[in-house]
Enzyme design. Structure first.
Site, mmCIF file in Angstrom:
data_model
loop_
_atom_site.group_PDB
_atom_site.id
_atom_site.type_symbol
_atom_site.label_atom_id
_atom_site.label_comp_id
_atom_site.label_asym_id
_atom_site.label_seq_id
_atom_site.Cartn_x
_atom_site.Cartn_y
_atom_site.Cartn_z
ATOM 1 N N HIS A 138 0.829 -1.213 0.000
ATOM 2 C CA HIS A 138 0.000 0.000 0.000
ATOM 3 C C HIS A 138 0.865 1.267 0.000
ATOM 4 C CE1 HIS A 138 0.789 -1.242 4.146
ATOM 5 N NE2 HIS A 138 0.833 0.029 4.440
ATOM 6 N N GLY A 190 0.385 -6.434 -1.924
ATOM 7 C CA GLY A 190 -0.818 -5.772 -1.421
ATOM 8 C C GLY A 190 -1.411 -6.590 -0.301
ATOM 9 N N PRO A 191 -1.856 -7.821 -0.589
ATOM 10 C CA PRO A 191 -2.312 -8.668 0.515
ATOM 11 C C PRO A 191 -1.122 -8.924 1.439
ATOM 12 C CG PRO A 191 -3.064 -9.508 -1.608
ATOM 13 C CD PRO A 191 -2.040 -8.448 -1.892
ATOM 14 N N LEU A 192 -1.250 -8.530 2.668
ATOM 15 C CA LEU A 192 -0.066 -8.437 3.527
ATOM 16 C C LEU A 192 0.544 -9.800 3.825
ATOM 17 C CD1 LEU A 192 -1.567 -5.526 5.521
ATOM 18 C CD2 LEU A 192 0.495 -5.420 4.122
ATOM 19 N N ASN A 225 7.239 1.666 12.335
ATOM 20 C CA ASN A 225 6.620 2.922 12.771
ATOM 21 C C ASN A 225 5.561 2.701 13.835
ATOM 22 O OD1 ASN A 225 4.225 2.204 11.418
ATOM 23 N ND2 ASN A 225 4.911 3.170 9.528
ATOM 24 N N HIS A 265 -1.894 7.011 7.852
ATOM 25 C CA HIS A 265 -1.723 5.758 7.109
ATOM 26 C C HIS A 265 -2.415 5.762 5.753
ATOM 27 C CE1 HIS A 265 -1.713 1.442 6.274
ATOM 28 N NE2 HIS A 265 -3.005 1.541 6.059
ATOM 29 N N HIS A 286 -10.605 -33.124 6.013
ATOM 30 C CA HIS A 286 -9.638 -33.360 4.945
ATOM 31 C C HIS A 286 -10.300 -33.645 3.591
ATOM 32 C CE1 HIS A 286 -6.955 -33.527 8.322
ATOM 33 N NE2 HIS A 286 -5.922 -33.975 7.645
#
Lengths: 714, 714
Positions: free
Chosen positions: B93, B143-145, B214, B290, B512
């Site tokens: 981001h 992007g997807p952390l 941060n 942010h 499963h």
């Protein structure tokens, strides 16, 4: 026995010890025969049908004796005793470990015959290949690795929250401990690592994880893939660590570690127990002991070496039976003490007592629906904001709901006025955080998978006593999907609030724009995936989700503002789909869904105005609820049996819509980073383009005899 | 400049430093203006369209200067320079951080105009909300952390493997370093924690992770959810840790840390850099910095405080331009040096040189298909075993394939004769493991998600230079789904071998047994989900997967033995579906799939024998490949346009089959723990029951006029 209260009384950090158990000085002298009998029982049970997982269960025998005989507080004849210790077998493939102790300690359902059904073709067996919550004595279904330990974190959080909410001086009505067995695998799975980190942060001193450290996985030595310093890692995550060097035999040492863990004042405890997988078998200490029976000869040899009759099978000596014999009565005494405690508590604290007992029964306050607004503002509203309008007043008043987010508080709108965080109370001073264990807002961090797996644990504590709510962007429920699935499989009521559920979420782009994810959740058994189209439908979605006592739901909402439609009905959502705009002369049905519902209405107007085509409009927020309707209702909503074609408008993969529609204006590619409206335009989701597509389709239908019966992507 | 080789020559643990850079003594005096300009540029870029993520990019400015100006080896005018350092922005981001440096350092595509397109509605913008691999200078889409850091581990592994395979004394043709930026979030995501653990185990000293510490996430302070000792945790995982206290200004300190990291001999390095999110803005150090622009006034104030003209926008002073001016030429010199090195290498080592250059071009040996058997044993064979028959001979011979497993080596059958593990060579002596960095078999541990995310990195190193193969039980590809999706989104060729793909896998039970998972992967764009029915079709599946250069595949196979069918054809798989048994007089088409394909043939025989019904049989291994066929082919295979109803037999959720079938014998509930055959029987997958259902359906079709056109679950 009396209730000895060691509680320091700090906000649910209670350490009450009902009827403190005899400790090491009262150890039985029969451990050797018990351990040998247990190990051979496991070997026999696997050998019988030549399959299963013997090694881990055998290696953990001494741990099991320490837990079930000496340390855990439970009641085999009242298996759902509310204040029982919870035990989670996160390494669920070693299920025989648990099944055998359930049998030996007197759980009535687990007869010897049932125990011997492991790996049989008996369809009503209580011994499936992994523990299943439906069965007596099993707290959560485990198997997919890493899930169980996260569930255990949830169970421990449930205790903390209930204790902080309901315990009063002298009345620790909730004081149970949670014990979780893990193997090497759980320490490698990401979901477990997320949960471990959060448990350390939350200082869950009522949680003990017991690591069956046998250093073997399917592929062989753990050294193949993991050479980290696990104790140091756990300490760094805020856990106390206790080592047990001889986990195969040293029952006393294990008991001391477990009791030390139960007495921990500030941290969860990690007990690192060295064991030998498949101890005393010919494959001891190797991967071969993990997932295969030892062979008839191998089992015979074990028996001979133990001085047992090599021809005997499933032999449990009377000494061993007697070893466990006192456990049911002990358990019933705890149950009676607790019942008495709750009774006295309810006398002293009548209002709280009544509320607590309603929670124990899993009941919501009778008036919970009254908190939902009867109408909503007419201005355009993002459905994620609608969720706040609908649910936050309920969350504020009804303590059953514990609401969490994977670090998206500003986006998901789940903060009610006066909300308090679920946190260790010390953080009020050390970090200036408004929280304690009675808080019901959970900052899960950027840990979507753990959030949902922990929520399974919160929900599994007792049926509907806690209803966990999770929240994140819809796309990130793909991270959490294995846990969402486990909730559905276990019939747990959990409500997942998924926002930013369409390409309309905009600039974050294709990594964040869900295309195919709804397909998964629409197909997942026992789950309600609901996409409401405006505030009114959002109210319907919450009514459905809160009403679904044995089913998790995903309420899937938009980032962007949506028009509020006069035709929507909350009770329509309960039917899964319903007619928004009817006409007997219609020649096409337009199916609208969620964030794009208004497109269907706009297109209906425009095809009429521009092309003279009359269209019906159906709102279709939930496929599963629709499937549950009578056939007549379904036919009347869709009218395809009258020869009226249906076109679905949804910028998702079309897979599954073919059941309800003849054509779809859907997406079969990933999204695109653009501002929301521009993204819709880019993919043709604007009224003009949609109108042209629908009209063109109807024309083609007339000219192509084969087209009818084929799903067409427009 | 000359090539200075610091390599210690141990099996790819090379530390070659092309044209060692001037270090601290040559630091520019213009850092202050550069940093201020950069921060204001970010503020302006977000303010322009009032959105985006300014805070992180601003906080990392000094890190960026250290990397792009002083430390990283790359060539803006030859962006795909093979031996370039790889940079991964795992906190995607903050993409403006990377976009801005791409612009400043002279990447031609990233014009000033393009840079300013961030968050605009320009559809061909190179500045999407997260970095995308398609664009110049971007190594992987993030992007997807947590994904990016796992990708970085894969990129570093790719370097290790190629270096160990191709480098020779004096010729370190592969010697690049991988740098990865992360934020607080990536340290919380499970996939990252899995990858971190594996990277430590593998001792990837060519990997440096730079932590933008941060202490702020969307919800506020990291203290809300994470209070662990991150440095201690990283050390426990086998990483070196370097602290940088003043990450906002101390460029020299950052450079020293980065160079120390590059010089690390034994471990990956974690640089913990303290920064301030949104430095010098009015919201500095808070969550407000942010994900939102600072407001016009806020940006103005920053400019004024910096002594800039508050009315100026996107101002880049000539001093700043000059600061970066030498970078393209420097890069081109490295490119030339490397070209010369490879040329000399190819002269000295002609065979190896030719092979290396073919790998660089992403080519497979021309004869790779010759390794696939032309026929297979007739005995019943599990399709997971078929995968071994088909693929292991290829894996043995073709070095492009790196094959890994999430700890299921005994189950997935991917071990070829003579396979060597990908491991640090020291483990040969310390742990007695047959491995080194030239090995191509990867023990990922029980880390399914990281396995697939790391594989994305392996594949992203250079197009088709490495073709990663992963393996696990199919059900656990739900754990890995976010990474599988990222592979599809990025057009990376990766082959996922998923075994135990049906209820026929048996005793492990519903946790499963996949029911709904295929639905996800059939809907996922740019992915081939293939279920072969026997060895011949498994050959077809591998041919399709290896042929798909820009598409990942899942080859979904059975645990249990399957009959080998005389009618199957490997070239049929290429069409997605094809006719196994044809008859012009057929009144029904039976669609069989994968492990249950033989049921369709058996039912066809039995409905003929018992009911006189003639059935056609279609094998349908891959929906996406079928969708790619011409309409005429599709109609001829299914013949629904001739009024012949089709019934699909697959014990999966039916969602999506409605497109191809009129009825389905499918599952809409979870599975059951029973031995494989018993599980099939329990759910009615036996020839008698299936035959009765098919015949009954055809009868109902005749009597119920509405039934045709409705998908019926039998």
């Amino acid at each position: 026995m009396t209730v000895e209260v060691l509680s320091n009384g700090v906000n649910g950090v209670s350490k009450s010890v009902p009827s403190a158990l005899p400790l090491v000085q009262k150890l039985s002298k029969n451990h050797d025969i018990v351990l040998k009998t247990f190990r051979l029982l496991i070997a026999d049970l696997c050998q019988q049908f030549n399959g299963g997982h013997p090694g881990g269960a055998i290696g953990m025998a001494a741990i099991g004796v320490a837990l079930w005989k000496y340390v855990m507080r439970y009641a085999p004849h009242t298996p759902n005793f509310f204040n029982r210790d919870r035990f989670v077998l996160s390494n669920g493939h070693t299920c025989l470990f648990q099944y055998s102790f359930l049998h030996l300690t007197g759980y009535k359902a687990m007869t010897f015959e049932q125990l011997k059904s492991y790996h049989s073709d008996r369809v009503d067996a209580l011994c499936p290949g992994h523990p299943e919550i439906e069965h007596e004595g099993i707290e959560v279904t485990t198997g997919p690795l890493g899930q169980g330990i996260a569930n255990a974190v949830g169970l421990a959080m449930a205790t903390k929250n209930l204790a902080a909410t309901y315990n009063r001086p002298g009345f620790d009505v909730v004081s149970n401990h949670t014990w979780c067995m893990i193997g090497d695998a759980c320490l490698q799975e990401g979901v477990a690592l997320e949960a471990i980190s959060l448990a350390g942060h939350l200082r869950l001193n009522n949680l003990t994880v017991i690591y069956d450290n046998n250093q073997i996985t399917c592929d062989g030595s753990v050294d193949l893939t993991n050479t980290e310093d696990v104790n140091a890692k756990m300490r760094a995550c805020g856990w106390d660590v206790i080592d047990v060097e001889d986990g195969c035999f040293d029952i006393e040492g294990i008991i001391r570690a477990l009791e030390q863990a139960r007495a921990s004042q500030h941290k969860p405890t990690f007990i690192n127990v060295r064991t030998v997988i498949g101890l005393h078998s010919s494959v001891a200490g190797t991967a071969a002991a993990h997932g295969a029976a030892f062979g008839a000869k191998g089992v015979e040899n074990m028996k001979t070496a133990y001085g047992f009759n090599p021809d005997g099978h499933f032999v449990i000596d009377e000494t061993v039976r007697q070893f466990f014999q006192d456990i049911p009565a002990r358990g019933e005494q705890w149950v009676q003490e607790w019942n008495q405690l709750v009774s006295n508590y309810s006398t002293q604290h009548p209002e709280l007592g009544a509320e607590f007992q309603a929670r124990v029964r899993g009941e919501l306050p009778a008036n919970w629906q009254d908190h939902i607004p009867t109408s909503f503002p007419e201005k355009d509203t993002a459905s994620r904001a609608s969720t706040g309008l609908v649910f936050n007043p309920i969350a504020k008043e009804v303590k059953s709901f514990m609401v969490g987010t994977a670090d998206l508080s500003p986006s998901v709108n789940m903060i009610w006025s006066g909300k308090v965080d679920f946190q260790h109370p010390d953080l009020r001073t050390t970090c200036n955080i408004n929280g304690d264990y009675s808080g019901r807002y959970i900052h899960y961090g950027i840990r979507e998978h753990a959030m949902c797996a922990i929520s399974n644990g919160l929900a599994a504590y007792a049926p509907n006593t806690i209803i966990p709510v999770t929240s994140s962007f819809f796309m990130f429920y793909l991270y959490a999907a294995p846990a969402v699935r486990m909730g559905a499989l276990q019939h747990l009521q959990i409500i997942h609030c998924a926002t930013h559920d369409s390409i309309g979420m905009g600039e974050d782009g294709p990594t964040h724009q869900p295309i195919e994810l709804a397909t998964l959740y629409r197909a997942m058994p026992n789950l309600l995936y609901i996409r409401p189209g405006d505030s009114e439908e959002t109210a319907g979605a919450w009514l459905a989700a809160i009403g679904a006592k044995k089913t998790p739901s995903i309420i899937s909402t938009s980032r962007h503002a949506l028009p509020q439609l006069s035709q929507t009905r909350r009770d329509g959502v309960a039917h899964g789909a319903y007619v928004l705009a009817e006409s007997e002369s219609a020649t096409v049905t337009l199916i609208g869904v969620g964030a794009e519902l208004s497109f269907a209405l706009q297109v209906a107007e425009q095809v009429k105005a521009q092309k003279g085509i009359t269209a019906r409009v159906v709102s279709f927020p939930c496929q599963r609820l629709f499937e549950q309707q009578p056939l007549d209702y379904k036919r009347e909503v869709l009218r395809r049996h009258r020869g009226i074609p249906a076109v679905v408008i949804e910028p998702y993969a079309p897979n599954g819509w073919e059941r309800y529609a003849d054509a779809g204006i859907c997406l079969t590619r990933f999204g695109h980073s653009l501002p929301g409206k521009a993204a819709y335009n880019f993919f043709g989701y604007e009224t003009d383009v949609l109108t042209t597509k629908v009209a063109g389709y109807l024309e083609r239908l007339e000219s192509d005899v084969f087209l009818r019966g084929e799903f067409v992507e427009l």
